[in-house]
Design a protein around this motif. Structure first.
Motif, PDB file in Angstrom:
ATOM      1  N   GLY A 162       0.830  -1.201   0.000  1.00 16.24           N
ATOM      2  CA  GLY A 162       0.000   0.000   0.000  1.00 16.24           C
ATOM      3  C   GLY A 162       0.862   1.247   0.000  1.00 16.24           C
ATOM      4  N   CYS A 163       0.256   2.371   0.328  1.00 11.52           N
ATOM      5  CA  CYS A 163       0.994   3.634   0.365  1.00 11.52           C
ATOM      6  C   CYS A 163       0.234   4.620   1.219  1.00 11.52           C
ATOM      7  CB  CYS A 163       1.165   4.191  -1.054  1.00 11.52           C
ATOM      8  SG  CYS A 163       2.152   5.713  -1.095  1.00 11.52           S
ATOM      9  N   ALA A 164       0.977   5.411   2.009  1.00 10.84           N
ATOM     10  CA  ALA A 164       0.325   6.345   2.932  1.00 10.84           C
ATOM     11  C   ALA A 164       0.060   7.703   2.299  1.00 10.84           C
ATOM     12  CB  ALA A 164       1.216   6.527   4.163  1.00 10.84           C
ATOM     13  N   ILE A 165       0.585   7.939   1.100  1.00 12.65           N
ATOM     14  CA  ILE A 165       0.575   9.307   0.568  1.00 12.65           C
ATOM     15  C   ILE A 165      -0.804   9.694   0.023  1.00 12.65           C
ATOM     16  CG2 ILE A 165       1.743  10.904  -1.024  1.00 12.65           C
ATOM     17  CD1 ILE A 165       3.661   9.909   1.116  1.00 12.65           C
ATOM     18  N   GLY A 166      -1.540   8.711  -0.500  1.00 12.71           N
ATOM     19  CA  GLY A 166      -2.939   8.961  -0.866  1.00 12.71           C
ATOM     20  C   GLY A 166      -3.175   9.894  -2.041  1.00 12.71           C
ATOM     21  N   CYS A 167      -2.349   9.810  -3.075  1.00  9.07           N
ATOM     22  CA  CYS A 167      -2.596  10.642  -4.262  1.00  9.07           C
ATOM     23  C   CYS A 167      -3.953  10.254  -4.852  1.00  9.07           C
ATOM     24  CB  CYS A 167      -1.486  10.451  -5.295  1.00  9.07           C
ATOM     25  SG  CYS A 167       0.130  10.853  -4.616  1.00  9.07           S
ATOM     26  N   THR A 168      -4.677  11.280  -5.312  1.00  6.22           N
ATOM     27  CA  THR A 168      -6.070  11.027  -5.683  1.00  6.22           C
ATOM     28  C   THR A 168      -6.222  10.339  -7.036  1.00  6.22           C
ATOM     29  OG1 THR A 168      -6.184  13.275  -6.537  1.00  6.22           O
ATOM     30  CG2 THR A 168      -6.993  12.923  -4.302  1.00  6.22           C
ATOM     31  N   PHE A 169      -5.112  10.302  -7.816  1.00  5.82           N
ATOM     32  CA  PHE A 169      -5.188   9.676  -9.151  1.00  5.82           C
ATOM     33  C   PHE A 169      -4.647   8.256  -9.130  1.00  5.82           C
ATOM     34  CE2 PHE A 169      -1.323  12.089  -8.476  1.00  5.82           C
ATOM     35  CZ  PHE A 169      -0.380  11.071  -8.608  1.00  5.82           C
ATOM     36  N   CYS A 170      -4.216   7.764  -7.956  1.00  6.72           N
ATOM     37  CA  CYS A 170      -3.428   6.531  -7.926  1.00  6.72           C
ATOM     38  C   CYS A 170      -4.202   5.390  -7.272  1.00  6.72           C
ATOM     39  CB  CYS A 170      -2.125   6.789  -7.163  1.00  6.72           C
ATOM     40  SG  CYS A 170      -1.146   5.306  -6.885  1.00  6.72           S
ATOM     41  N   HIS A 171      -4.244   4.294  -7.970  1.00  5.13           N
ATOM     42  CA  HIS A 171      -4.960   3.115  -7.482  1.00  5.13           C
ATOM     43  C   HIS A 171      -4.358   2.610  -6.174  1.00  5.13           C
ATOM     44  CE1 HIS A 171      -7.236  -0.615  -9.201  1.00  5.13           C
ATOM     45  NE2 HIS A 171      -7.968   0.092  -8.389  1.00  5.13           N
ATOM     46  N   THR A 172      -3.023   2.583  -6.117  1.00  2.00           N
ATOM     47  CA  THR A 172      -2.349   2.142  -4.891  1.00  2.00           C
ATOM     48  C   THR A 172      -2.702   3.074  -3.733  1.00  2.00           C
ATOM     49  OG1 THR A 172      -0.497   1.434  -6.256  1.00  2.00           O
ATOM     50  CG2 THR A 172      -0.121   1.500  -3.893  1.00  2.00           C
ATOM     51  N   GLY A 173      -2.802   4.363  -4.060  1.00  2.00           N
ATOM     52  CA  GLY A 173      -3.078   5.360  -3.035  1.00  2.00           C
ATOM     53  C   GLY A 173      -4.400   5.127  -2.322  1.00  2.00           C
ATOM     54  N   THR A 174      -5.314   4.437  -2.964  1.00  2.00           N
ATOM     55  CA  THR A 174      -6.612   4.185  -2.334  1.00  2.00           C
ATOM     56  C   THR A 174      -6.533   3.077  -1.274  1.00  2.00           C
ATOM     57  OG1 THR A 174      -7.247   2.537  -3.987  1.00  2.00           O
ATOM     58  CG2 THR A 174      -7.850   4.820  -4.463  1.00  2.00           C
ATOM     59  N   THR A 181       9.972   9.555  -6.376  1.00  2.00           N
ATOM     60  CA  THR A 181       9.350   9.999  -5.128  1.00  2.00           C
ATOM     61  C   THR A 181       8.285  11.048  -5.364  1.00  2.00           C
ATOM     62  OG1 THR A 181       9.693  11.014  -2.962  1.00  2.00           O
ATOM     63  CG2 THR A 181      11.189  11.709  -4.719  1.00  2.00           C
ATOM     64  N   SER A 182       7.284  11.003  -4.493  1.00  2.07           N
ATOM     65  CA  SER A 182       6.194  11.969  -4.562  1.00  2.07           C
ATOM     66  C   SER A 182       6.608  13.318  -3.973  1.00  2.07           C
ATOM     67  CB  SER A 182       4.997  11.420  -3.792  1.00  2.07           C
ATOM     68  OG  SER A 182       5.370  11.197  -2.441  1.00  2.07           O
ATOM     69  N   GLY A 183       7.791  13.364  -3.359  1.00  4.34           N
ATOM     70  CA  GLY A 183       8.255  14.652  -2.853  1.00  4.34           C
ATOM     71  C   GLY A 183       8.281  14.769  -1.344  1.00  4.34           C
TER      72      GLY A 183
HETATM   73 FE1  SF4 Z   1       1.794   6.551  -3.249  1.00  6.77          FE
HETATM   74 FE2  SF4 Z   1       3.137   7.152  -5.518  1.00  6.77          FE
HETATM   75 FE3  SF4 Z   1       0.568   6.297  -5.585  1.00  6.77          FE
HETATM   76 FE4  SF4 Z   1       1.107   8.719  -4.658  1.00  6.77          FE
HETATM   77  S1  SF4 Z   1       1.472   7.973  -6.747  1.00  6.77           S
HETATM   78  S2  SF4 Z   1      -0.293   7.231  -3.700  1.00  6.77           S
HETATM   79  S3  SF4 Z   1       3.046   8.370  -3.609  1.00  6.77           S
HETATM   80  S4  SF4 Z   1       2.338   5.134  -4.891  1.00  6.77           S
END
Ligand code: SF4
Ligand code: SAH
Length: 355
Positions: A114-126, A201-203
């Motif tokens: 998973g991922c903690a960053i939660g980008c709104t366009f990203c499937h993993t982010g959900t 990296t997302s920054g």
């Molecule tokens: Fe995480 Fe990268 Fe997806 Fe953002 S784009 S939610 S940082 S995996």
């Protein structure tokens, strides 16, 4: 596997030599062990004919020698192959092998479940973050996929490049990703050069500021917008680290090995594909040290954004090139099996693999 034990595949050659020496064993065995696991991809110790049984017994007793399991794989019509990789606690991540010209085969690895960053366009982010991957699990994606390819496709198969662009934010898991990168680069083992590895990296500003302590691999920044309000809409991390702070940190990245920083920019229809976005990018990016990689938004079930038309994508790229930027558009790979950027989300989240 015993969770307390360190993975045998998470040590640099020097660490393994030191370990053997401190255990009263021959330190040259480290080179033999490394050769079996990282050059021959032979993980069955019974086959390690030139390694003494004393060394093997010691390693078995003190290290975790299990590999992640390839639970499932799917082949896309363009040759991209997605692997579902199962860890010993039955969590899964995805790793994607992407072929390119000149015999290149890039492995897109995950750094977290998973991922903690939660980008709104990203499937993993959900998904949210379940946990960090260990060094052994990150290296294990490479070794398990290589072994699978050698057993099933081509006995000479070799993954030539690594991109940390699978699930997770690699700099959130800084120490384990750093250690895995060192292991990938060991000459006596996998031996990838620093230019063959790309960290995306997302920054995360504090961790970008620590990149002097990281092997000098290529760095890609997920920029995605040139204006703070749009970037915040796409990436909540922009609230904590806005464009000003992000570029303050980027200026400190040592550029010795790689003259350029790559900026990933997802193109979303009518959101960040307009003339004012071109202007914003030109204000932000120094063309002498920046490359722009446009990623047409990959739609996935439930995604709320739209991919621009091919004509619009071409226009955006041409405008940047006309202004002197090196700019490429990432060809979408693996779309038909949901293996493209941002589409990775383990469907079989909790499989009971070890029952
Ligand atoms: Fe995480 Fe990268 Fe997806 Fe953002 S784009 S939610 S940082 S995996
Ligand atoms: N977490 C890191 C690395 C993994 S994501 C990062 O964000 O940089 C790898 C790349 O895929 C990033 O540039 C990310 O923004 C992009 N990506 C995520 N979702 C996407 C989508 N739906 N379409 C296209 N690219 C996407």
């Amino acid at each position: 596997m015993n969770a307390q034990k360190k993975s045998l595949y998470s040590l640099t050659i020097d660490e393994l030599r030191t370990y053997l020496k401190d255990s009263g064993l021959a330190k040259f065995a480290a080179d033999q062990v490394y050769n079996w696991i990282f050059k021959k991809y032979q993980f069955d110790m019974d086959k390690w004919t030139n390694v003494s049984s004393k060394v093997k017994e010691n390693l078995l007793e003190n290290f975790d020698t299990s590999l992640p399991k390839i639970v499932w794989n799917g082949l896309s019509s363009d040759g991209t192959r997605k692997f579902l990789v199962g860890m010993s606690d039955s969590n899964t991540v995805e790793a994607v092998a992407i072929p390119a010209k000149n015999n290149r085969l890039t492995l897109c690895v995950s750094s977290q479940i998973g991922c903690a960053i939660g980008c709104t366009f990203c499937h993993t982010g959900t998904m949210g973050l379940t946990r960090h991957l260990t060094t052994g699990e990150i290296v294990g994606q490479y070794t398990a996929v290589t072994k699978w390819l050698r057993d099933n496709v081509d006995e000479e198969a070799r993954l030539t490049n690594i991109v940390y662009m699978g699930q997770g934010e690699p700099l959130h898991n800084f120490e384990n990703v750093k250690q895995a990168t060192k292991v990938f680069m060991q000459d006596q083992g996998i031996g990838l050069g620093q230019r063959k590895i790309t960290l995306s990296t997302s920054g995360l500003v504090p961790q970008i500021e620590k990149l002097q302590d990281f092997p000098p691999v290529n760095v890609a920044i997920s920029l995605h917008a040139a204006h703070n309000n749009i970037r915040t809409e796409l990436m909540p991390i922009n609230k904590a680290y806005d464009l000003e702070r992000l570029f303050g940190a980027i200026k400190k990245i040592p550029l010795k090995a790689h003259r350029y920083i790559t900026y990933e920019y997802i193109l979303i229809s009518e959101l960040n594909d307009r003339p004012e976005d071109i202007e914003g990018l030109c204000d932000l990016l120094d063309k002498k040290v920046s490359k722009v990689n446009l990623i047409p938004f990959n739609e996935y079930p439930e995604s709320r954004f739209k991919r621009p038309s091919d004509k619009q994508i071409e226009w955006f790229q041409n405008e940047l090139m006309r202004r002197g930027y090196i700019c490429t558009t990432r060809i979408t790979k693996g779309n038909d099996i949901l293996a493209a950027c941002g589409q990775l989300k383990s469907e079989h989240d909790k499989l009971n693999l070890w029952d």
